[in-house]
Scaffold this active site. Sequence first.
Site, PDB file in Angstrom:
ATOM      1  N   SER A   1      13.070  -0.425  16.431  1.00  0.00           N
ATOM      2  CA  SER A   1      13.315  -1.533  17.360  1.00  0.00           C
ATOM      3  C   SER A   1      14.419  -2.460  16.864  1.00  0.00           C
ATOM      4  CB  SER A   1      12.036  -2.354  17.554  1.00  0.00           C
ATOM      5  OG  SER A   1      11.044  -1.585  18.184  1.00  0.00           O
TER       6      SER A   1
ATOM      7  N   SER B   1       7.134  -3.038  10.326  1.00  0.00           N
ATOM      8  CA  SER B   1       5.922  -3.228   9.527  1.00  0.00           C
ATOM      9  C   SER B   1       6.130  -2.721   8.108  1.00  0.00           C
ATOM     10  CB  SER B   1       4.752  -2.461  10.155  1.00  0.00           C
ATOM     11  OG  SER B   1       4.489  -2.912  11.459  1.00  0.00           O
TER      12      SER B   1
ATOM     13  N   GLU C   1       2.916   8.643  16.500  1.00  0.00           N
ATOM     14  CA  GLU C   1       2.454   7.279  16.271  1.00  0.00           C
ATOM     15  C   GLU C   1       1.369   6.895  17.270  1.00  0.00           C
ATOM     16  OE1 GLU C   1       4.342   2.762  15.932  1.00  0.00           O
ATOM     17  OE2 GLU C   1       5.428   4.306  17.024  1.00  0.00           O
TER      18      GLU C   1
ATOM     19  N   GLU D   1       3.471  -1.665  29.102  1.00  0.00           N
ATOM     20  CA  GLU D   1       4.227  -1.406  30.330  1.00  0.00           C
ATOM     21  C   GLU D   1       5.040  -0.114  30.219  1.00  0.00           C
ATOM     22  OE1 GLU D   1       3.092  -5.576  30.038  1.00  0.00           O
ATOM     23  OE2 GLU D   1       4.150  -4.245  28.652  1.00  0.00           O
TER      24      GLU D   1
END
Length: 399
Positions: free
Chosen positions: A122, A154, A237, A369
Amino acid sequence: MSPAPQRTAAAERELVAAAVAAAARRLAGSQDDAQVRAVLYDEGLAWVDFPAGWGGLGVSAGLRAFAAEALAAAGVPVPDPHANAIGMGMAAPTIVEYGTDEQKALLARIYTLETIFCQLFSEPGAGSDLAAVATRAVRSGDEWTVNGQKVWTSGAQNADMAILVARTDPTVPKHRGLSYFLIDMHQPGVETRGLRQITGESEFNEVFLTDARVPDAMRLGPEGAGWQVANTTLNSERVSIGGGAAREAGMIGVVAAAWRAHPEYRSPAARAELMDLWIESEVARLAGELQRQQAAAGRPGPEGSGAKISFARNAQALSALDVRMRGAAGLRYDDWADRRPEHYSMTGRNPVYRYLRAKGNSIEGGTTEIIRNIIAERVLGLPGEHRVDKDIPFEDLPR
């Protein structure tokens, strides 16, 4: 991942049982985690569904739980499956699917915790739309130079390596100009900064890449095929996030245990809600187990997205129930201090932490979404959303 050899279910269980017996003999009661992990990898018990020689036995993924039970029965400590979670749950399945033998040599180091991984996907301008990443990797001979910024990473503060998606060709549409790399996090040009969350912890990070170097030998998959490779990671994931292999694993286990231990928490309304959520959690667990077994014969598919949505919804509902049924005691929080945890647990600390941390479940691993769009288009076969940028070169897109 190559399809496993065709064996009967009984033959596969016998193969796992033999590997467990061999591991127990070699360990002879040892409790040393590093030694246990090394022996389990050698015996094919790290990921039983991976190919033989690379930490597996080439059997069904459904036998992972059987292997863990057999190891415990043989007195062999079962390593924490959440340690190096990104390495074991995301990087390893992708490496075993696309990696060269040199890259697959990392699998042993991932399982033994010698090499901790994080995920550099991201970006500030490419969160839900991963194909819009702008981080650039420019090739010069046998090396790539990477510049850009990643976010929501993370465990970057503890990572030795990362899986990285970067743009290698801006002259083609965004999905076709990406490549996938394994990058050293300790090199010059990689800066990690913590992002403090609502829990008080800085579990996530932003990562700045300034002239960071990646050998072409650490490119995973063909140049320009990064979108395809990344989808293997993302599907793995979502299956990994989506559910545990054991009954009452995760948030349902925490809340059910509190219910059993504290009669004062019980009310007819709480009982009805807990039963509904227990059933939903069990259905999600069984569906996740089926997906793991199907994945043993190939790459995980988009069906794992359903498990991820179920996990997020159930974890949030369960953590809210946990707080409510405890009354005023459920509102106490232990510590708001900024922490940089070495490991984190979605079910750790106390009820307020779990309630706050569960809010992130709707975002991590793909927003709810976007996941619904994936299910609609790739599972149900519904018409896709209109995308005006689908065939436009990335360098011509307004940003």
